[in-house]
Motif scaffolding. Structure first.
Motif, PDB file in Angstrom:
ATOM      1  N   PHE A  77      43.132  45.496  50.402  1.00  0.00           N
ATOM      2  CA  PHE A  77      43.267  44.505  49.325  1.00  0.00           C
ATOM      3  C   PHE A  77      43.211  43.084  49.892  1.00  0.00           C
ATOM      4  CE2 PHE A  77      46.028  41.496  47.136  1.00  0.00           C
ATOM      5  CZ  PHE A  77      45.376  41.426  45.912  1.00  0.00           C
ATOM      6  N   GLU A  78      43.937  42.827  50.965  1.00  0.00           N
ATOM      7  CA  GLU A  78      43.979  41.479  51.539  1.00  0.00           C
ATOM      8  C   GLU A  78      42.589  41.001  51.958  1.00  0.00           C
ATOM      9  OE1 GLU A  78      46.453  39.313  51.695  1.00  0.00           O
ATOM     10  OE2 GLU A  78      47.804  40.725  50.694  1.00  0.00           O
ATOM     11  N   VAL A  79      41.808  41.893  52.532  1.00  0.00           N
ATOM     12  CA  VAL A  79      40.491  41.505  53.046  1.00  0.00           C
ATOM     13  C   VAL A  79      39.434  41.488  51.939  1.00  0.00           C
ATOM     14  CG1 VAL A  79      38.639  42.090  54.651  1.00  0.00           C
ATOM     15  CG2 VAL A  79      41.027  42.385  55.338  1.00  0.00           C
ATOM     16  N   LEU A  80      39.425  42.530  51.113  1.00  0.00           N
ATOM     17  CA  LEU A  80      38.320  42.713  50.170  1.00  0.00           C
ATOM     18  C   LEU A  80      38.548  42.066  48.810  1.00  0.00           C
ATOM     19  CD1 LEU A  80      37.518  46.500  50.792  1.00  0.00           C
ATOM     20  CD2 LEU A  80      36.513  44.516  51.927  1.00  0.00           C
ATOM     21  N   ASP A  81      39.810  41.877  48.405  1.00  0.00           N
ATOM     22  CA  ASP A  81      40.068  41.532  47.004  1.00  0.00           C
ATOM     23  C   ASP A  81      40.883  40.274  46.754  1.00  0.00           C
ATOM     24  OD1 ASP A  81      38.956  44.065  45.702  1.00  0.00           O
ATOM     25  OD2 ASP A  81      40.407  44.900  47.112  1.00  0.00           O
ATOM     26  N   GLU A  86      42.568  35.862  43.190  1.00  0.00           N
ATOM     27  CA  GLU A  86      43.197  34.541  43.030  1.00  0.00           C
ATOM     28  C   GLU A  86      42.281  33.587  42.276  1.00  0.00           C
ATOM     29  OE1 GLU A  86      44.278  33.336  46.962  1.00  0.00           O
ATOM     30  OE2 GLU A  86      46.222  34.382  46.897  1.00  0.00           O
ATOM     31  N   THR A  87      40.981  33.641  42.563  1.00  0.00           N
ATOM     32  CA  THR A  87      40.022  32.790  41.855  1.00  0.00           C
ATOM     33  C   THR A  87      39.971  33.149  40.379  1.00  0.00           C
ATOM     34  OG1 THR A  87      38.679  32.562  43.861  1.00  0.00           O
ATOM     35  CG2 THR A  87      37.616  32.045  41.760  1.00  0.00           C
ATOM     36  N   VAL A 123      53.887  29.660  39.454  1.00  0.00           N
ATOM     37  CA  VAL A 123      54.686  30.885  39.365  1.00  0.00           C
ATOM     38  C   VAL A 123      53.932  31.950  38.577  1.00  0.00           C
ATOM     39  CG1 VAL A 123      56.796  31.900  38.411  1.00  0.00           C
ATOM     40  CG2 VAL A 123      56.884  29.693  39.608  1.00  0.00           C
ATOM     41  N   LYS A 124      53.313  31.530  37.461  1.00  0.00           N
ATOM     42  CA  LYS A 124      52.568  32.481  36.641  1.00  0.00           C
ATOM     43  C   LYS A 124      51.390  33.062  37.421  1.00  0.00           C
ATOM     44  CE  LYS A 124      50.751  33.248  32.026  1.00  0.00           C
ATOM     45  NZ  LYS A 124      50.541  32.727  30.671  1.00  0.00           N
ATOM     46  N   LYS A 125      50.754  32.224  38.231  1.00  0.00           N
ATOM     47  CA  LYS A 125      49.642  32.706  39.051  1.00  0.00           C
ATOM     48  C   LYS A 125      50.126  33.760  40.042  1.00  0.00           C
ATOM     49  CE  LYS A 125      46.528  31.310  42.747  1.00  0.00           C
ATOM     50  NZ  LYS A 125      46.062  30.209  43.621  1.00  0.00           N
ATOM     51  N   GLU A 126      51.253  33.485  40.698  1.00  0.00           N
ATOM     52  CA  GLU A 126      51.772  34.424  41.691  1.00  0.00           C
ATOM     53  C   GLU A 126      52.121  35.763  41.057  1.00  0.00           C
ATOM     54  OE1 GLU A 126      55.031  32.303  43.366  1.00  0.00           O
ATOM     55  OE2 GLU A 126      53.774  31.045  44.669  1.00  0.00           O
ATOM     56  N   ARG A 132      48.143  42.368  39.588  1.00  0.00           N
ATOM     57  CA  ARG A 132      46.799  42.909  39.804  1.00  0.00           C
ATOM     58  C   ARG A 132      46.672  43.564  41.173  1.00  0.00           C
ATOM     59  NH1 ARG A 132      42.279  38.962  37.034  1.00  0.00           N
ATOM     60  NH2 ARG A 132      43.438  38.429  35.145  1.00  0.00           N
ATOM     61  N   SER A 133      47.345  42.986  42.166  1.00  0.00           N
ATOM     62  CA  SER A 133      47.261  43.550  43.518  1.00  0.00           C
ATOM     63  C   SER A 133      47.860  44.948  43.568  1.00  0.00           C
ATOM     64  CB  SER A 133      47.976  42.632  44.522  1.00  0.00           C
ATOM     65  OG  SER A 133      49.376  42.632  44.308  1.00  0.00           O
ATOM     66  N   LYS A 134      48.959  45.175  42.817  1.00  0.00           N
ATOM     67  CA  LYS A 134      49.569  46.505  42.795  1.00  0.00           C
ATOM     68  C   LYS A 134      48.601  47.543  42.246  1.00  0.00           C
ATOM     69  CE  LYS A 134      54.410  45.056  42.371  1.00  0.00           C
ATOM     70  NZ  LYS A 134      55.589  44.988  41.460  1.00  0.00           N
ATOM     71  N   GLU A 135      47.867  47.169  41.191  1.00  0.00           N
ATOM     72  CA  GLU A 135      46.911  48.101  40.598  1.00  0.00           C
ATOM     73  C   GLU A 135      45.829  48.486  41.603  1.00  0.00           C
ATOM     74  OE1 GLU A 135      45.298  46.389  37.093  1.00  0.00           O
ATOM     75  OE2 GLU A 135      47.231  46.249  36.047  1.00  0.00           O
ATOM     76  N   ILE A 136      45.308  47.476  42.320  1.00  0.00           N
ATOM     77  CA  ILE A 136      44.217  47.734  43.269  1.00  0.00           C
ATOM     78  C   ILE A 136      44.725  48.535  44.471  1.00  0.00           C
ATOM     79  CG2 ILE A 136      42.547  46.651  44.821  1.00  0.00           C
ATOM     80  CD1 ILE A 136      42.437  44.318  42.801  1.00  0.00           C
TER      81      ILE A 136
END
Length: 608
Positions: A77-81, A86-87, A123-126, A132-136
C-alpha cells in the motif's frame, strides 16, 4: 492393425503426437509510434513522441512464499497506493460542498478561522486516507491466505521508478514480470486526437482517434515460430528455420500538429472553459493553403494512458469532428460569400434594416437578435451587416442569391458531407432543409444566419479556410507522413476539393471580415500590429428531447484568420454554454490570445 493406425487413424495420431512435441508461438510486432513536430519550419522540425511503447511491471504474489502477510500488505500500500489515494482525497475535499459553503459564507475570515478550517480539512483527510488504506491493505492480505493458489495478481502498469522502490523491500513471495503497454508521454496534447489502445480477444487494438483510424498500419503483422520439443524431462526446444516467420513492426506516423501551438491552444482553451463557466469547448487551427491541422483540442478531455477510468464513454468522441451544432451568426459569412460570388451584392450594397421581417412559411416575424434593445439598424452596407450581424441582412442576401443557388454554395463549402480527415468518429451533419427538391423560403432564410442546420467545428474551419485560400476548399488532414518499418516514407499530398468562390470574392469578403474585427463585435479577437479577419457567432442550442431550443444556453464561436493578405492559419474557437451572454466577450478574446501567440511564434512581420 497397422493399416488402422497408420492410414485410417493417421490424422488423429499425428495431432496427438504434435501436441506432445510441437510448439507454435506467435511473435508480436512492435506497434508503430506517433510523433508531433515542434519548429517554425516543418521541414526541419524536431519530433517528439505522442504515442510510444513502454515496459511496465505486472506485480504478482505466490501466496505459499509470502512470509509476513500483514507487513507485506502494508508495504505494498505504501509504495503502490498511498500517493494516489492522498491525491484523490485532496481533490475530493477541494470539491467538498461543506468546505465550499464555509468559505462562501465567511468571505472575510480572520487568520485563526482560516487556520481552524485548514486544520479540520487536514484531520478529515487523514481519517479518509486511513479508512481507504485499511480497505486496500485488507484486499492485499486476503490474496495471500489463498495458499492453494499458485498465482495472485497484485497490480499492473507499474512504472520503473515505483518498481525499483518496491524491490528495495525484498518482500518474500512478491514477484514481477515486464509487459509492454501503449504509453502517451505528452499530457496536454489531447486524448481526442490520439484515441487509445484497448484489448479484445486477439490482443491489443486501437480505438478512436488516430489509434483507431490507423490501427492496421500501426499494428504491424504478427510472426510465428514452429519448434519441436525433445522427449524426456529435458524438453529441449529444436527450432526449424524453415518455419520461422518474423513479425513485421507497425509503421510510424508523423503528424502535422505543431507541439508548441498545440500545447498553448489546449491550455488557453482549458483556462477559458473555467473562466467563463462553459460546459466544454473546442479549438481547431488549420493551414488554409494545404488543409494541414496545426492544432486541435477539446474540453473536457481524457488521459489515454488511463482511458478505462472515464465515467462516460461518450468522452471518447472528439467534439471537434463529432459534435454537430447550429453555427449561428458565423454562418452569415457563407451567405455573404454566395452573394458576392454570385454578383448580386458588393461590400457597399445598401440595405434598409427594419429590425424584423416576415418570411413565407412562418407566422411570426423573424427578428434580429438585438431587436428588443437596438431596434432597426436603418440603411446599412453589407460591411455593416457583417459587423453588426442583423439576421434581416443575411435573409436579404440569401433572397437576392435565390434559395437553390444559396443551397448549392452551402454544399460546395462542404456542409452536409464528411471532410474525410483521418480520425475515427467523424460526425454527420444536417442540411436536409437545403436538400429538398423545393426549398421552403423560411428554411432558406433561417439557414442564412446559421439556424435550422447543423455543422461540425471542423467543417466550419475548412469552409473559412477556403475563403482564406482564395476561394479553394482543401481537405483537412492531420498525418503528414507515414514511415514504414523498412524506412520508406509516404508523404501526404495536400488535396484540393474544389473552387467554391472566385478569388475576387474571397478577397472582398476577407476585407469585410477585417472590418468586423476592427469595428464590429469582435474587437477582442484582434492582435496588435496585424490585420485579422473573423466573425462571431452566438447560437441557440437545440433541445434534442423536447424540440425547440434550450432556455438560457447558447454556443459561442469565433472563426477567423491572419494575416489577412497571406493567412498563416485559420482558427475556430467554440465554447459550449458559457455563463456570459455573447461570444464577443468569450470566444473572441480566446481567439485573440491564441492568435497573438501564433503570430509571434512564427515571427510573422507586423503589417500595421
Amino acid at each position: 492393425k497397422m493399416i488402422n493406425l497408420q492410414i485410417i487413424k493417421y490424422d488423429l495420431y499425428t495431432a496427438l503426437a504434435s501436441d506432445q512435441h510441437s510448439l507454435v508461438n506467435k511473435l508480436e510486432p512492435e506497434r508503430g509510434r506517433i510523433f508531433i513536430q515542434d519548429d517554425q519550419n516543418p521541414d526541419s522540425a524536431e519530433l517528439y513522441p505522442l504515442a510510444t511503447n513502454k515496459d511496465f511491471a505486472l506485480i504478482y504474489a505466490i501466496p505459499s512464499e509470502v512470509e509476513r502477510p500483514k507487513v507485506t500488505a502494508e508495504t505494498l500500500f505504501e509504495v503502490l497506493d498511498r500517493t494516489r489515494i492522498e491525491t484523490e482525497v485532496e481533490e475530493m475535499l477541494e470539491d467538498d460542498e461543506y468546505f465550499q459553503k464555509l468559505l462562501d459564507e465567511n468571505v472575510e475570515l480572520n487568520p485563526d478561522e482560516k487556520e481552524q478550517i485548514e486544520e479540520f480539512k487536514k484531520v478529515k483527510k487523514e481519517l479518509e486516507v486511513e479508512e481507504r488504506s485499511k480497505e486496500i491493505i485488507d484486499k492485499y492480505f486476503n490474496k495471500y491466505i489463498k495458499i492453494a493458489d499458485p498465482y495472485e495478481p497484485i497490480a499492473k502498469k507499474i512504472d520503473e521508478e515505483m518498481l525499483a522502490e518496491l524491490l528495495t523491500y525484498e518482500l518474500a513471495g512478491i514477484h514481477y514480470i515486464k509487459e509492454k503497454y501503449r504509453y502517451y508521454p505528452e499530457d496536454a496534447t489531447g486524448g481526442h486526437i490520439l484515441g487509445f489502445v484497448g484489448f479484445n480477444g486477439d490482443g491489443q487494438v486501437g480505438q478512436y482517434g488516430l489509434e483507431g483510424f490507423f490501427n492496421e498500419e500501426l499494428s504491424g503483422v504478427p510472426g510465428s515460430i514452429v519448434a519441436e520439443k525433445g522427449g524426456g524431462d529435458s524438453g529441449v526446444v529444436i527450432i526449424n528455420d524453415q518455419e520461422y516467420t518474423p513479425a513485421r513492426n507497425g509503421s510510424d506516423l508523423v503528424l502535422t500538429l505543431n507541439r508548441s501551438i498545440q500545447y498553448t491552444a489546449c491550455q488557453k482553451l482549458h483556462e477559458a472553459v473555467e473562466q467563463y463557466g462553459a460546459e466544454g469547448g473546442s479549438v481547431i487551427i488549420m493551414e488554409p493553403q494545404t488543409g494541414s491541422i496545426i492544432a486541435m483540442c477539446s474540453e473536457p478531455d481524457y488521459d489515454p494512458n488511463n482511458y478505462n477510468q472515464v465515467e462516460d464513454v461518450n468522452i471518447y468522441n472528439n467534439p471537434a469532428i463529432f459534435d454537430a451544432y447550429e453555427p449561428g451568426s458565423i454562418f452569415k459569412v457563407m451567405t455573404m460569400a454566395a452573394g458576392l460570388d454570385k454578383g448580386v451584392i458588393s461590400p457597399n450594397t445598401l440595405f434598409h434594416d427594419p429590425g424584423q421581417v416576415m418570411v413565407e412559411g412562418w407566422p411570426k416575424p423573424i427578428k434580429n437578435s438585438d431587436f428588443e434593445t437596438h431596434g432597426p439598424h436603418g440603411t446599412v452596407t453589407m460591411i455593416t451587416v457583417l459587423e453588426e450581424s442583423p439576421n434581416t441582412g443575411s435573409i436579404f442576401v440569401q433572397q437576392k442569391a435565390g434559395a437553390e443557388q444559396f443551397a448549392d454554395y452551402v454544399k460546395k463549402f462542404g456542409f452536409g458531407e464528411k471532410t474525410g480527415i483521418e480520425l475515427e468518429t467523424e460526425g454527420l451533419t444536417n442540411i436536409v432543409n437545403l436538400e429538398r427538391n423545393v426549398i421552403r423560403p423560411v428554411e432558406a432564410a433561417t439557414a442564412s444566419f446559421g439556424q435550422g442546420i447543423s455543422v461540425t467545428p471542423l467543417q466550419i474551419t475548412a469552409a473559412f479556410g477556403a475563403i482564406a485560400n482564395g476561394g479553394i476548399l482543401m481537405q483537412p488532414y492531420v498525418v503528414k507522413e507515414i514511415i514504414a518499418p523498412d524506412g520508406n516514407r509516404y508523404t501526404t499530398v495536400p488535396k484540393q476539393i474544389r473552387r467554391v468562390i472566385s478569388e475576387k470574392a474571397s478577397y472582398l469578403l476577407s476585407g469585410m471580415m477585417v472590418k468586423v474585427v476592427d469595428g464590429g463585435h469582435a474587437k477582442l479577437a484582434g492582435v496588435k500590429g496585424y490585420y485579422v479577419g473573423g466573425k462571431t457567432g452566438t447560437a441557440q442550442i437545440a433541445d434534442s428531447e423536447k424540440g425547440g431550443y434550450l432556455e438560457g444556453k447558447t454556443m459561442h464561436s469565433f472563426v477567423g484568420f491572419a494575416p489577412i493578405d497571406e493567412p498563416k492559419f485559420v482558427m475556430l474557437v467554440k465554447l459550449d454554454a458559457p455563463e456570459v451572454d455573447y461570444s464577443a466577450s468569450s470566444a473572441a478574446p480566446l481567439f485573440g490570445q491564441i492568435a497573438d501567440f501564433i503570430l509571434n511564434y512564427l515571427k510573422e512581420p507586423k503589417e500595421r
